[in-house]
Design an enzyme around this catalytic site. Structure first.
Site, short mmCIF file in Angstrom:
data_model
loop_
_atom_site.label_atom_id
_atom_site.label_comp_id
_atom_site.label_asym_id
_atom_site.label_seq_id
_atom_site.Cartn_x
_atom_site.Cartn_y
_atom_site.Cartn_z
N GLN A 32 0.85 -1.19 0.00
CA GLN A 32 0.00 0.00 0.00
C GLN A 32 0.88 1.23 0.00
O GLN A 32 1.78 1.36 0.82
CB GLN A 32 -0.90 0.00 1.23
CG GLN A 32 -1.79 1.22 1.36
CD GLN A 32 -2.74 1.08 2.52
OE1 GLN A 32 -3.71 0.34 2.47
NE2 GLN A 32 -2.48 1.80 3.59
N THR A 39 -1.82 -3.20 6.91
CA THR A 39 -1.77 -4.66 6.88
C THR A 39 -2.36 -5.19 5.59
O THR A 39 -2.83 -6.33 5.51
CB THR A 39 -2.49 -5.20 8.13
OG1 THR A 39 -1.93 -4.57 9.29
CG2 THR A 39 -2.30 -6.70 8.32
N HIS A 40 -2.34 -4.37 4.55
CA HIS A 40 -2.99 -4.72 3.28
C HIS A 40 -1.97 -5.26 2.29
O HIS A 40 -1.68 -4.65 1.27
CB HIS A 40 -3.70 -3.49 2.71
CG HIS A 40 -4.64 -2.84 3.67
ND1 HIS A 40 -4.86 -1.49 3.74
CD2 HIS A 40 -5.42 -3.39 4.64
CE1 HIS A 40 -5.74 -1.22 4.69
NE2 HIS A 40 -6.10 -2.35 5.25
N ILE A 41 -1.43 -6.44 2.58
CA ILE A 41 -0.56 -7.14 1.65
C ILE A 41 -1.43 -7.95 0.70
O ILE A 41 -2.33 -8.67 1.12
CB ILE A 41 0.40 -8.08 2.41
CG1 ILE A 41 1.28 -7.28 3.38
CG2 ILE A 41 1.24 -8.88 1.45
CD1 ILE A 41 2.36 -6.49 2.72
#
Length: 585
Positions: free
Chosen positions: A343, A514-516
């Site tokens: 992100q 935490t947006h993998i």
């Protein structure tokens, strides 16, 4: 190794996607469904209420995965040696029933229509020759219009609070007029704004932008969803992101899905179960192998498997299980592990001359502008920026520990001592941030594979991330920072500082979200993707993978889209696959 009785469906992971698949399958069929969660059991509202401890939850990150047991390694490029991530850094994976869906901030935005056909869109708009080198974005295999009904299902299930800006093609001021057309108004009205987002809204309007309330899965009022789950409105307690909700106003798997599942006889949940391998034979998944809480290795046979853990764990399990062809960035061959994205973001810190009451708030509470999301202005495209981001001002609540000590740049000579203490007291509760959440393109050189050196506590290789920023991300951040600075000045800021978030290189130490995404990407061809558009594995029809690992690239905040795509996958599994088992595409 102990063997257990056969079940119809095993779901690996007890977070949003795993429990949503379990809810749909158990409510629409008589199949036995077993969910395996490696973390502990769900906490209830009373336990969350007793745990509103900033030091424990926000500083020490109690609800996150223990990286002493398992972590990842990271390197910037394929020629580098990766090193383990030894402390919580650029992302905070949750653990236990509910996963990251328990501690999320509840921002629930849709992706723009172009995201689902991004490769085609960029080529047609700009021409392939002008696009960044090694760009690897892909079309998803379906369109926004096809997914829109499932967006609405997810919004109703969570009770999203917001204001429509594009209702069946009619643009409505006060909502996000840049969003894709939606078939319905939000299930709940937007939250009343606190002081700081109100300042942002007024400044954005004065500058000619179109501010709108950020869609939030915390309830603005009491709400009963279509499944009959009743939850109360948000209390603005300020303990939201990093915490579970103590009253149940925030949509969490534990409050929206688990109450339904625990009543069903064909549903079983086992915690403390660390799945190490998916077992397969002759092109078919036949079960999973896991370690239970006592350390015993268990084999669980099943007719179908749904892999529903977090992005990194989905990719790693498939690699460890030798399912699929690992991606080779040099040859450009293989699909498993490709298109790793995170992100992009940029932050501007500002100081105002009066208290903001920042201790009050709700995770997704805030105002945003979408003028720079999607395709950027032509002037930006001419300088090499091809997608932008949403700019927003949140009022999620600030704890006394993490918020104390912030002073304008140049105010004091040191960040300690009596001079600093005096300034910190003077400026306490007068600091805010304007942030952007931006599209991150997939590139050929960013990918995941197994690390050849480092292992977890069971001796299995860790997952290795090869990831770095490119000039495109740096230009994105620079473009949006200029807009954020102009907004801060229009808000009457007495001190402004642009905080470098992405930096010259990707840092695994600095938190970014935490947006993998990626690694098990979807598409309409097995040559370019791991799963088909219904999230069924191309070469193993009874194996389904759900979650952000299936996204070919990342527009920004993915949770609502993850749930919408999971609804779509559940429909395909129940309505098509079970009636005629086999490949759907």
């Amino acid at each position: 190794m102990a063997d257990l009785e056969h079940v119809d469906v095993v779901i690996v992971g007890g977070g949003w996607t795993g429990l949503l698949m379990a809810k749909e399958i158990t409510s629409r069929t008589s199949l036995s469904v077993l969910v395996l969660e490696r973390g502990g059991p769900v906490r209830n509202k009373a336990e969350y209420a007793a745990g509103m401890d900033e030091l424990d939850y926000e500083i020490r990150l109690r609800m996150m995965q223990n990286i002493a047991d398992e972590t990842v390694t990271h390197r910037l490029a394929g020629r580098d040696r990766a090193v383990p991530v030894r402390q919580y850094g650029s992302f905070h994976p949750g653990t236990g029933v509910g996963g990251s869906g328990e501690h999320w901030s509840a921002v629930a935005t849709r992706f723009l229509p172009e995201e689902f056909i991004l490769a085609t869109h960029l080529r047609e708009k700009y021409g392939s020759a002008k696009l960044p080198e090694n760009l690897a974005v892909q079309d998803w295999g379906f369109t926004y219009d096809e997914l829109e009904p499932n967006y609405w299902r997810a919004e109703q299930m969570m009770g999203v609070s917001g204001k429509a800006g594009n209702l069946r093609g009619t643009l409505i001021e006060g909502g996000n007029i840049h969003e894709g057309p939606r078939s319905h108004e939000f299930p709940n009205p937007p939250h009343p704004m606190t002081y700081m987002p109100s300042l942002f809204r007024n400044a954005a309007a004065d500058l000619g932008y179109h501010p709108f309330p950020i869609p939030s899965a915390t309830l603005s009022q009491a709400y009963r969803n279509p499944d009959g789950v009743l939850r109360p409105g948000c209390q603005y307690c300020g303990y939201c992101s990093h915490y579970g909700c103590m009253v149940g106003a925030k949509a969490q798997p534990s409050t929206t899905l688990l109450p339904l599942l625990t009543k069903r006889k064909n549903f079983t949940l086992r915690t403390g179960c660390s799945v190490r391998r998916l077992i397969h034979s002759n092109g078919k998944a036949v079960g999973v192998s896991y370690i239970d809480g006592s350390g015993k290795e268990i084999t669980q046979p099943a007719d179908a498997i749904v892999l529903a853990s977090w992005t990194i764990n989905n990719v790693r399990l498939l690699l460890l299980s030798k399912i699929g062809d690992p991606y080779d960035p040099v040859a450009g061959q293989g699909t498993l592990g490709k298109n790793l994205t995170h992100q992009v973001g940029q932050t501007v810190q500002l100081f105002l001359d009066k208290p903001l009451n920042n201790f009050m708030g709700s995770g997704g509470l805030g105002m945003a502008v979408g003028n720079f999301a999607g395709d950027p202005p032509d002037s930006a495209a001419s300088s090499g920026v091809f997608r932008g981001g949403t700019i927003q001002a949140n009022a999620g609540g600030q704890g006394p520990i993490s918020s104390f000590g912030r002073v304008p740049q140049g105010e004091v000579r040191s960040n300690w001592g009596s001079e600093w203490k005096k300034a910190a007291l003077n400026w306490h509760d007068k600091e805010a941030e304007i942030i952007s959440r931006d599209m991150h393109f997939a590139y050929r050189q960013n990918y995941m594979d197994l690390d050849p050196t480092y292992t977890d506590r069971y001796g299995d290789p860790l997952l290795r991330l090869t990831l770095d920023w490119t000039d495109h991300e740096r230009r994105q951040a620079e473009m949006l920072a200029k807009v954020e600075l102009s907004l801060a000045k229009a808000m009457g800021a007495k001190g402004v500082r642009s905080i470098e978030v992405i930096g010259s290189h990707y840092s695994a130490a600095a938190y970014q979200g935490t947006h993998i995404q990626g690694g098990v990407i979807m598409g309409d061809s097995p040559d370019q993707s791991v799963v088909n558009p219904w999230l069924q594995h191309w070469h193993m029809p009874n194996l389904w993978i759900v979650g952000g690992s299936c996204f070919p690239q990342n527009e920004a905040t993915p949770t609502l889209t993850i749930l919408a795509v999971t609804y779509r996958a559940a429909d395909a599994f129940v309505d098509r696959y079970l009636k005629r088992p086999g490949a759907l595409a």
